[in-house]
Design a protein around this motif. Structure first.
Motif, PDB file in Angstrom:
ATOM      1  N   GLY A   1       3.707  12.541  -0.888  1.00  0.00           N
ATOM      2  CA  GLY A   1       2.419  11.711  -0.979  1.00  0.00           C
ATOM      3  C   GLY A   1       1.085  11.684  -0.277  1.00  0.00           C
ATOM      4  O   GLY A   1       0.358  11.722  -1.282  1.00  0.00           O
TER       5      GLY A   1
ATOM      6  N   THR B   1       4.481   7.515   8.947  1.00  0.00           N
ATOM      7  CA  THR B   1       3.023   6.619   9.812  1.00  0.00           C
ATOM      8  C   THR B   1       2.887   5.402   8.825  1.00  0.00           C
ATOM      9  O   THR B   1       2.295   4.367   9.593  1.00  0.00           O
TER      10      THR B   1
ATOM     11  N   ASP C   1       1.414  -1.511  -0.159  1.00  0.00           N
ATOM     12  CA  ASP C   1      -0.070  -0.153  -0.312  1.00  0.00           C
ATOM     13  C   ASP C   1       1.167   1.148   0.006  1.00  0.00           C
ATOM     14  O   ASP C   1       0.865   2.529  -0.340  1.00  0.00           O
TER      15      ASP C   1
HETATM   16  P1  ADP Z   1       3.352  11.277   7.769  1.00  0.00           P
HETATM   17  O1  ADP Z   1       3.488  10.715   8.859  1.00  0.00           O
HETATM   18  O2  ADP Z   1       5.204  11.147   6.826  1.00  0.00           O
HETATM   19  O3  ADP Z   1       3.564  12.258   8.158  1.00  0.00           O
HETATM   20  P2  ADP Z   1       1.173  10.011   6.132  1.00  0.00           P
HETATM   21  O4  ADP Z   1       2.160   8.274   7.072  1.00  0.00           O
HETATM   22  O5  ADP Z   1       0.707  10.171   8.028  1.00  0.00           O
HETATM   23  O6  ADP Z   1       2.704  10.878   6.511  1.00  0.00           O
HETATM   24  O7  ADP Z   1       1.428  10.301   4.991  1.00  0.00           O
HETATM   25  C1  ADP Z   1      -0.459  10.689   4.961  1.00  0.00           C
HETATM   26  C2  ADP Z   1      -0.915  10.286   3.603  1.00  0.00           C
HETATM   27  O8  ADP Z   1      -0.359  10.754   2.986  1.00  0.00           O
HETATM   28  C3  ADP Z   1      -1.468   8.459   3.874  1.00  0.00           C
HETATM   29  O9  ADP Z   1      -2.391   8.244   4.579  1.00  0.00           O
HETATM   30  C4  ADP Z   1      -1.779   8.571   2.085  1.00  0.00           C
HETATM   31  O10 ADP Z   1      -2.663   8.312   1.967  1.00  0.00           O
HETATM   32  C5  ADP Z   1      -0.305   9.287   1.963  1.00  0.00           C
HETATM   33  N1  ADP Z   1       0.489   8.970   1.373  1.00  0.00           N
HETATM   34  C6  ADP Z   1       1.687   9.264   1.933  1.00  0.00           C
HETATM   35  N2  ADP Z   1       2.458   8.901   1.726  1.00  0.00           N
HETATM   36  C7  ADP Z   1       2.272   7.491   0.716  1.00  0.00           C
HETATM   37  C8  ADP Z   1       2.831   6.216  -0.136  1.00  0.00           C
HETATM   38  N3  ADP Z   1       4.547   6.171  -0.358  1.00  0.00           N
HETATM   39  N4  ADP Z   1       2.207   5.619  -0.827  1.00  0.00           N
HETATM   40  C9  ADP Z   1       0.837   6.315  -0.900  1.00  0.00           C
HETATM   41  N5  ADP Z   1       0.375   6.364   0.489  1.00  0.00           N
HETATM   42  C10 ADP Z   1       1.473   7.355   1.114  1.00  0.00           C
END
Ligand code: ADP
Length: 607
Positions: free
Chosen positions: A373, A215, A169
């Protein structure tokens, strides 16, 4: 994954018990009290009872204008209004009634004393005892160290489930996934590692800009390895009361050890892990929490199956004690996705919406250069919303294009009316950028030019598209970029012989770029390879701080001006040399308001 909630006993639980006791008390007491209730009667009844000598006690309340009396047995109280009756006292006396001052209060002096004094005291002593027992426990670090759940970790617990997030995913981020798959393998088969004597890192720090999937990656590790996942944000540890954070850390680790093998994820760890600077009046609570975290991480064996993942976008602000080997000993960078990564992320999210099959994700990914992302996921969602607004059943490429523009420049401003002159100035300004970009061989081609005002305040913009990934930029490319940025103003000056406020953003960007070239990239002949500025906040905006003498600063300023001026002149020259094309293109844009890169190139290359 599914969140499992632990049953909690909130404060209200204790109040309900107290209430139940009171109700029970009232139910026993009420029937007896009801018998003795005061009965309201007419004055004639009072006269009649006096005559029949049936009155026991009597009380005359002059102020309230009422007479209260009992029957001979004294088990029923009556009340009646007072009437002008001169002989009443004598008749009452003659009937043998006793005059009394306090019939109602005499009813149950013991009971009323109990109710108004003893009961509240008993309740307060009870609560006090309970609280002090809890506090004593907490001071001695006992297991029961929380007051009404305040020191509980509140970590969200997720257990394995078939819908858990998997590595598949998370699109792109191949290096991070490879790094983390080792953890998954360890959790599946710890014996293999123990046999050789290899120990797993206790903590892994995921660092990168916001929205890059940190995350998600942590959840994917838990999903792949099928183990419980405790998730908590750094800020949730910090409470109003000193000591609560530390207590929460203890509780979190206690729970984790019970559930091992498992994964503990602490998001935004910089909220508690900031450097302790030893300044007076620092944040005691945060430091205590951090100390507790350090102690806990030291306190468990590296092979007991608890893996701690933490995420931050400010790794440079973390306390060195936290990042030393033995605590967070591995650092996994989760960077902004490159072109291929962006394309994959778009595809992953596009699966959730109905897409037109002809959508070229590569092109969309190229347009969205620099997007994270989370932003890409947002772009897909905005496009889907637009499709709904337009009553379509699927998302088209133009929806995606528009939603990139929305994310970059805001929504189209519906009622912004430019005067004819303004519109012409904006058209020349945008064509100025595009023409300078196109005429410099190394500049990226133009994707789209528009002069439809946006809610962000931009009156128009030129969307450039990177052909591939750029990891390095040469000095020439940077200079060309500055020239392109100055192209808008240069066109205005050339055509209208005046300047407008529309170039403020260009000026800012050009200055920033020129400054970095001189202070950080060693592209100035005078300073050679000396860094004049250092970046302090790599993942959040890239703020810089100067580290040089005042004279050098003045020299830097002079060189920045010189550099930008030179590029501005270059842009002006390119436009003057191509004045005919400039007019032609600006007229075309003025009429059409939005033109594609293709149309632009066709006109430019036409004889
Ligand atoms: P961070 O913790 O780095 O701030 P998150 O993991 O919370 O970011 O990501 C937020 C959203 O962005 C996720 O719920 C997803 O929908 C999307 N996303 C971010 N990176 C990716 C990725 N590499 N592949 C698919 N979806 C991503």
């Amino acid at each position: 994954m599914q969140e499992v909630k632990k049953p909690k006993k909130p404060l209200i639980y204790y109040y309900v018990i107290v209430l139940a006791v009171l109700l029970l008390f009232n139910f026993l007491f009420m029937p007896w009290a009801a018998e003795r209730q005061v009965k309201e009667v007419g004055y004639d009844t009072f006269i009649e009872m006096t005559e029949k000598e049936e009155i026991g006690q009597v009380q005359i309340n002059q102020e309230d204008n009422e007479v209260i009396f009992t029957n001979k047995d004294g088990d029923q109280i009556y009340k009646t209004g007072m009437v002008e009756d001169p002989g009443m006292t004598e008749r009452l006396y003659a009937s043998g009634a006793k005059f009394s001052g306090q019939i109602i209060e005499q009813m149950s002096p013991v009971l009323s004393f109990l109710l108004s004094w003893i009961l509240p005291i008993v309740i307060f002593i009870g609560i006090g005892q309970y609280m002090s027992r809890k506090l004593m426990n907490r001071a001695s670090g006992g297991p029961d160290s929380m007051i009404f759940g305040m020191g509980k970790s509140n970590a969200k617990v997720y257990v394995k489930s078939s819908e858990g997030i998997r590595f598949s995913d998370v699109a792109g981020e191949d290096e991070a996934k490879e790094n983390l798959s080792e953890i998954v393998d360890y959790l599946h088969n710890p014996a293999k590692y123990r046999e050789i004597g290899a120990s797993m890192p206790k903590g892994i720090l995921l660092v990168g800009p916001p929205g890059t999937g940190k995350t998600m990656l942590a959840k994917a590790v838990a999903g792949e390895s099928n183990v419980p996942f405790f998730s908590m944000s750094g800020s949730e540890f910090v409470e109003m009361f000193v000591g609560m954070g530390a207590s929460k850390v203890r509780d979190l680790f206690k729970q984790a050890k019970e559930k091992a093998p498992c994964i503990v994820f602490i998001d935004e760890i910089d909220a508690i892990g900031q450097k302790r600077d030893g300044r007076a009046g620092g944040n005691d609570e945060r430091e205590q929490t951090l100390n507790q975290l350090l102690t806990e991480m030291d306190g468990f064996e590296s092979n007991n199956g608890v893996i701690i993942l933490a995420a931050t976008n400010r790794p440079e602000s973390l306390d060195p004690a936290l990042t030393r080997p033995g605590r967070f000993d591995r650092r996994v960078p989760v960077e902004l996705p490159d072109l291929k990564g962006r394309e994959e992320i778009l595809k992953v999210h596009a699966k959730k919406v109905k897409m037109d099959e002809s959508v070229d994700f590569n092109k969309v990914a190229r347009m969205a250069s620099g997007a994270s992302g989370a932003e890409l996921a947002n772009i897909i969602n905005e496009a889907a919303l637009r499709a709904v607004r337009e009553n379509r059943h699927y998302v088209t490429e133009s929806d995606l294009e528009e939603s990139i523009e929305v994310v970059i420049a805001g929504y189209q401003k519906k009622n912004a009316i430019l005067t004819d002159k303004e519109k012409r100035v904006v058209a020349y300004h945008e064509i100025g950028h595009a023409l300078v970009a196109a005429k410099q061989s190394n500049s990226a081609p133009v994707q789209k030019i528009t002069i439809v005002p946006r809610t962000s305040g931009a009156l128009g913009y030129t969307m450039q598209v990177e052909e591939g990934n750029h990891y390095l930029m040469s000095q020439e490319e940077l200079e060309n970029k500055i020239a392109t940025l100055t192209g808008g103003r240069a066109a205005e000056e050339l055509v209208f012989h005046s300047s407008s406020t529309g170039a403020s953003n260009d000026i800012e960007q050009a200055t920033k770029l020129a400054r970095s070239m001189i202070t950080r990239y060693g592209m100035s002949k005078d300073f050679d390879m000396v860094a004049m500025e250092t970046v302090t906040n790599q993942y959040l905006g890239g703020d810089t701080s100067l580290s040089c003498s005042a004279e050098t600063q003045a020299e830097i300023d002079r060189q920045v001006v010189e550099l930008v001026k030179k590029q501005h002149e270059k842009a002006a020259k390119i436009l003057a040399d191509n004045r005919e094309k400039l007019d032609q293109l600006a007229d075309y844009l003025y009429d059409k308001e939005t033109i594609t890169g293709e149309e632009f190139m066709n006109i430019l290359n036409a004889a």
